[in-house]
Design a protein around this motif. Structure first.
Motif, PDB file in Angstrom:
ATOM      1  N   SER A   1      42.004  33.487  30.300  1.00  0.00           N
ATOM      2  CA  SER A   1      41.686  34.901  30.540  1.00  0.00           C
ATOM      3  C   SER A   1      41.587  35.661  29.227  1.00  0.00           C
ATOM      4  O   SER A   1      40.763  36.578  29.086  1.00  0.00           O
ATOM      5  N   GLY A   2      42.408  35.274  28.248  1.00  0.00           N
ATOM      6  CA  GLY A   2      42.365  35.938  26.946  1.00  0.00           C
ATOM      7  C   GLY A   2      41.048  35.730  26.225  1.00  0.00           C
ATOM      8  O   GLY A   2      40.495  36.654  25.607  1.00  0.00           O
ATOM      9  N   LEU A   3      40.524  34.519  26.294  1.00  0.00           N
ATOM     10  CA  LEU A   3      39.224  34.249  25.660  1.00  0.00           C
ATOM     11  C   LEU A   3      38.116  35.056  26.315  1.00  0.00           C
ATOM     12  O   LEU A   3      37.171  35.508  25.647  1.00  0.00           O
ATOM     13  N   MET A   4      38.220  35.267  27.619  1.00  0.00           N
ATOM     14  CA  MET A   4      37.197  36.028  28.344  1.00  0.00           C
ATOM     15  C   MET A   4      37.149  37.488  27.927  1.00  0.00           C
ATOM     16  O   MET A   4      36.104  38.142  28.038  1.00  0.00           O
ATOM     17  N   ILE A   5      38.287  38.008  27.449  1.00  0.00           N
ATOM     18  CA  ILE A   5      38.329  39.426  27.055  1.00  0.00           C
ATOM     19  C   ILE A   5      38.455  39.593  25.538  1.00  0.00           C
ATOM     20  O   ILE A   5      38.701  40.707  25.053  1.00  0.00           O
ATOM     21  N   TRP A   6      38.287  38.498  24.793  1.00  0.00           N
ATOM     22  CA  TRP A   6      38.325  38.562  23.326  1.00  0.00           C
ATOM     23  C   TRP A   6      36.912  38.905  22.851  1.00  0.00           C
ATOM     24  O   TRP A   6      36.152  38.049  22.409  1.00  0.00           O
ATOM     25  N   ASP A   7      36.596  40.188  22.931  1.00  0.00           N
ATOM     26  CA  ASP A   7      35.210  40.622  22.739  1.00  0.00           C
ATOM     27  C   ASP A   7      34.691  40.406  21.325  1.00  0.00           C
ATOM     28  O   ASP A   7      33.476  40.325  21.114  1.00  0.00           O
ATOM     29  N   GLN A   8      35.570  40.316  20.363  1.00  0.00           N
ATOM     30  CA  GLN A   8      35.121  40.107  18.987  1.00  0.00           C
ATOM     31  C   GLN A   8      34.297  38.831  18.852  1.00  0.00           C
ATOM     32  O   GLN A   8      33.353  38.767  18.066  1.00  0.00           O
ATOM     33  N   TYR A   9      34.663  37.821  19.621  1.00  0.00           N
ATOM     34  CA  TYR A   9      33.972  36.531  19.516  1.00  0.00           C
ATOM     35  C   TYR A   9      33.244  36.118  20.796  1.00  0.00           C
ATOM     36  O   TYR A   9      32.295  35.339  20.733  1.00  0.00           O
ATOM     37  N   PHE A  10      33.698  36.609  21.961  1.00  0.00           N
ATOM     38  CA  PHE A  10      33.177  36.074  23.215  1.00  0.00           C
ATOM     39  C   PHE A  10      32.597  37.158  24.131  1.00  0.00           C
ATOM     40  O   PHE A  10      32.477  36.941  25.334  1.00  0.00           O
ATOM     41  N   TYR A  11      32.207  38.293  23.566  1.00  0.00           N
ATOM     42  CA  TYR A  11      31.736  39.418  24.380  1.00  0.00           C
ATOM     43  C   TYR A  11      30.558  39.038  25.263  1.00  0.00           C
ATOM     44  O   TYR A  11      30.492  39.410  26.435  1.00  0.00           O
ATOM     45  N   THR A  12      29.605  38.303  24.730  1.00  0.00           N
ATOM     46  CA  THR A  12      28.359  38.019  25.457  1.00  0.00           C
ATOM     47  C   THR A  12      28.500  36.880  26.477  1.00  0.00           C
ATOM     48  O   THR A  12      27.551  36.612  27.223  1.00  0.00           O
ATOM     49  N   TYR A  13      29.654  36.230  26.526  1.00  0.00           N
ATOM     50  CA  TYR A  13      29.786  35.056  27.377  1.00  0.00           C
ATOM     51  C   TYR A  13      30.279  35.363  28.789  1.00  0.00           C
ATOM     52  O   TYR A  13      30.225  34.492  29.663  1.00  0.00           O
ATOM     53  N   THR A  14      30.769  36.581  29.027  1.00  0.00           N
ATOM     54  CA  THR A  14      31.285  36.935  30.353  1.00  0.00           C
ATOM     55  C   THR A  14      30.752  38.300  30.783  1.00  0.00           C
ATOM     56  O   THR A  14      30.592  39.206  29.957  1.00  0.00           O
ATOM     57  N   ALA A  15      30.509  38.415  32.089  1.00  0.00           N
ATOM     58  CA  ALA A  15      30.042  39.679  32.651  1.00  0.00           C
ATOM     59  C   ALA A  15      31.194  40.672  32.770  1.00  0.00           C
ATOM     60  O   ALA A  15      32.362  40.287  32.735  1.00  0.00           O
ATOM     61  N   ILE A  16      30.860  41.937  32.944  1.00  0.00           N
ATOM     62  CA  ILE A  16      31.874  42.985  33.062  1.00  0.00           C
ATOM     63  C   ILE A  16      32.811  42.700  34.235  1.00  0.00           C
ATOM     64  O   ILE A  16      34.041  42.841  34.120  1.00  0.00           O
ATOM     65  N   GLU A  17      32.250  42.294  35.385  1.00  0.00           N
ATOM     66  CA  GLU A  17      33.090  42.007  36.552  1.00  0.00           C
ATOM     67  C   GLU A  17      34.072  40.874  36.253  1.00  0.00           C
ATOM     68  O   GLU A  17      35.242  40.916  36.673  1.00  0.00           O
ATOM     69  N   THR A  18      33.616  39.874  35.513  1.00  0.00           N
ATOM     70  CA  THR A  18      34.483  38.751  35.144  1.00  0.00           C
ATOM     71  C   THR A  18      35.590  39.212  34.216  1.00  0.00           C
ATOM     72  O   THR A  18      36.744  38.787  34.337  1.00  0.00           O
ATOM     73  N   LYS A  19      35.237  40.098  33.280  1.00  0.00           N
ATOM     74  CA  LYS A  19      36.237  40.619  32.350  1.00  0.00           C
ATOM     75  C   LYS A  19      37.329  41.390  33.099  1.00  0.00           C
ATOM     76  O   LYS A  19      38.513  41.306  32.741  1.00  0.00           O
ATOM     77  N   ARG A  20      36.936  42.133  34.129  1.00  0.00           N
ATOM     78  CA  ARG A  20      37.924  42.905  34.888  1.00  0.00           C
ATOM     79  C   ARG A  20      38.912  41.979  35.583  1.00  0.00           C
ATOM     80  O   ARG A  20      40.137  42.221  35.574  1.00  0.00           O
ATOM     81  N   ILE A  21      38.407  40.910  36.171  1.00  0.00           N
ATOM     82  CA  ILE A  21      39.289  39.925  36.811  1.00  0.00           C
ATOM     83  C   ILE A  21      40.174  39.263  35.762  1.00  0.00           C
ATOM     84  O   ILE A  21      41.372  39.031  35.978  1.00  0.00           O
ATOM     85  N   ALA A  22      39.592  38.973  34.595  1.00  0.00           N
ATOM     86  CA  ALA A  22      40.351  38.332  33.513  1.00  0.00           C
ATOM     87  C   ALA A  22      41.472  39.234  33.013  1.00  0.00           C
ATOM     88  O   ALA A  22      42.573  38.749  32.718  1.00  0.00           O
ATOM     89  N   VAL A  23      41.216  40.522  32.905  1.00  0.00           N
ATOM     90  CA  VAL A  23      42.246  41.472  32.459  1.00  0.00           C
ATOM     91  C   VAL A  23      43.417  41.474  33.435  1.00  0.00           C
ATOM     92  O   VAL A  23      44.602  41.447  33.034  1.00  0.00           O
ATOM     93  N   LEU A  24      43.115  41.516  34.740  1.00  0.00           N
ATOM     94  CA  LEU A  24      44.165  41.513  35.750  1.00  0.00           C
ATOM     95  C   LEU A  24      44.949  40.193  35.704  1.00  0.00           C
ATOM     96  O   LEU A  24      46.192  40.194  35.731  1.00  0.00           O
ATOM     97  N   THR A  25      44.227  39.081  35.625  1.00  0.00           N
ATOM     98  CA  THR A  25      44.877  37.768  35.550  1.00  0.00           C
ATOM     99  C   THR A  25      45.771  37.680  34.324  1.00  0.00           C
ATOM    100  O   THR A  25      46.900  37.178  34.387  1.00  0.00           O
ATOM    101  N   HIS A  26      45.280  38.181  33.199  1.00  0.00           N
ATOM    102  CA  HIS A  26      46.029  38.142  31.942  1.00  0.00           C
ATOM    103  C   HIS A  26      47.326  38.941  32.060  1.00  0.00           C
ATOM    104  O   HIS A  26      48.388  38.475  31.620  1.00  0.00           O
ATOM    105  N   ALA A  27      47.235  40.125  32.671  1.00  0.00           N
ATOM    106  CA  ALA A  27      48.414  40.980  32.802  1.00  0.00           C
ATOM    107  C   ALA A  27      49.462  40.347  33.712  1.00  0.00           C
ATOM    108  O   ALA A  27      50.662  40.342  33.395  1.00  0.00           O
ATOM    109  N   VAL A  28      49.014  39.791  34.848  1.00  0.00           N
ATOM    110  CA  VAL A  28      49.959  39.164  35.785  1.00  0.00           C
ATOM    111  C   VAL A  28      50.615  37.939  35.141  1.00  0.00           C
ATOM    112  O   VAL A  28      51.839  37.755  35.228  1.00  0.00           O
ATOM    113  N   ALA A  29      49.807  37.112  34.479  1.00  0.00           N
ATOM    114  CA  ALA A  29      50.357  35.922  33.816  1.00  0.00           C
ATOM    115  C   ALA A  29      51.333  36.307  32.718  1.00  0.00           C
ATOM    116  O   ALA A  29      52.355  35.638  32.515  1.00  0.00           O
TER     117      ALA A  29
END
Length: 228
Positions: A144-172
């Motif tokens: 989940s961290g790589l999905m929201i690490w926009d400095q290097y991986f911004y173009t690899y995930t959609a906004i909706e995916t990033k939102r799920i990743a943020v929630l997953t990251h916080a819960v984990a």
């Protein structure tokens, strides 16, 4: 052999007096502390970014920009250091039938009546549970961290995916902090445990009381040496 998988390369009984048992070599101990400190730094920097009321914690890392830059790198260090340990210790942390008896008699664990419980190998079921929880949660954090690490991986995930990743990251993150607190509390609660990760050895009495099957297996495999 089930017993052999729980015996590490450094595990040795030293006759003494006093009798001591080597449990972790220098490399495992250093790696353990790297894992522990990287998790602490990750938690502090993550909390600083989690809510405005905790932003003051960025002062520990030289300000907000530095905190945002360092936080994911702490995660990379945690992932690498933990999984070096994982591949060394996973076999010894596999659950066996007696582990479920330990869970069903947890009142005896809390009450200190270990004589009523099955003899334990190198790790008891509580330690195994923390081990596997950490393994799964660290994977969840790094993915989940790589999905929201926009400095290097911004173009690899959609906004909706990033939102799920943020929630997953916080819960984990919340769950792994809880697991870490339990791990630390248990280490202090079971007197003599900290010595294993500071000096690499435990007393013979500690091994006999808390991990008797492991001690028997060491003796049965001839892992007995003269005193250091």
């Amino acid at each position: 052999m089930k017993g052999a998988r729980e015996i590490g390369s450094e595990d040795t009984i030293h006759r003494g007096p006093p009798v001591t048992v080597s449990r972790y070599g220098p490399a495992k101990r250093v790696n353990h502390w790297i894992t522990a400190f990287s998790l602490i730094l990750l938690a502090l920097s993550g909390l600083a970014l989690f809510h405005p009321t905790l932003f003051f914690l960025t002062g520990l890392f030289g300000g907000g920009q530095n905190t945002r830059m360092l936080h994911p790198w702490f995660g990379v260090v945690l992932f690498i250091s933990f999984y070096i340990l994982f591949f060394q210790l996973w076999k010894a942390n596999l659950f066996i039938r007696d582990d479920f008896r330990w869970f069903t008699n947890f009142n005896d664990v809390i009450g200190g009546h270990e004589e009523r419980l099955p003899e334990m190998g190198k790790y008891n079921p509580g330690q195994k549970l923390i081990f596997w929880a950490m393994a799964l949660l660290i994977v969840a954090l790094i993915v989940s961290g790589l999905m929201i690490w926009d400095q290097y991986f911004y173009t690899y995930t959609a906004i909706e995916t990033k939102r799920i990743a943020v929630l997953t990251h916080a819960v984990a993150a919340v769950l792994i902090v809880c697991a870490f607190i339990i791990h630390v509390y248990a280490a202090f609660w079971t007197r003599g445990t900290i010595r294993a990760m500071t000096r690499g050895s435990v007393t013979g009495g500690w091994a006999w009381r808390h991990h008797r099957r492991w001690l028997r297996e060491l003796a049965g495999h001839g892992r007995i040496d003269s005193a250091e």
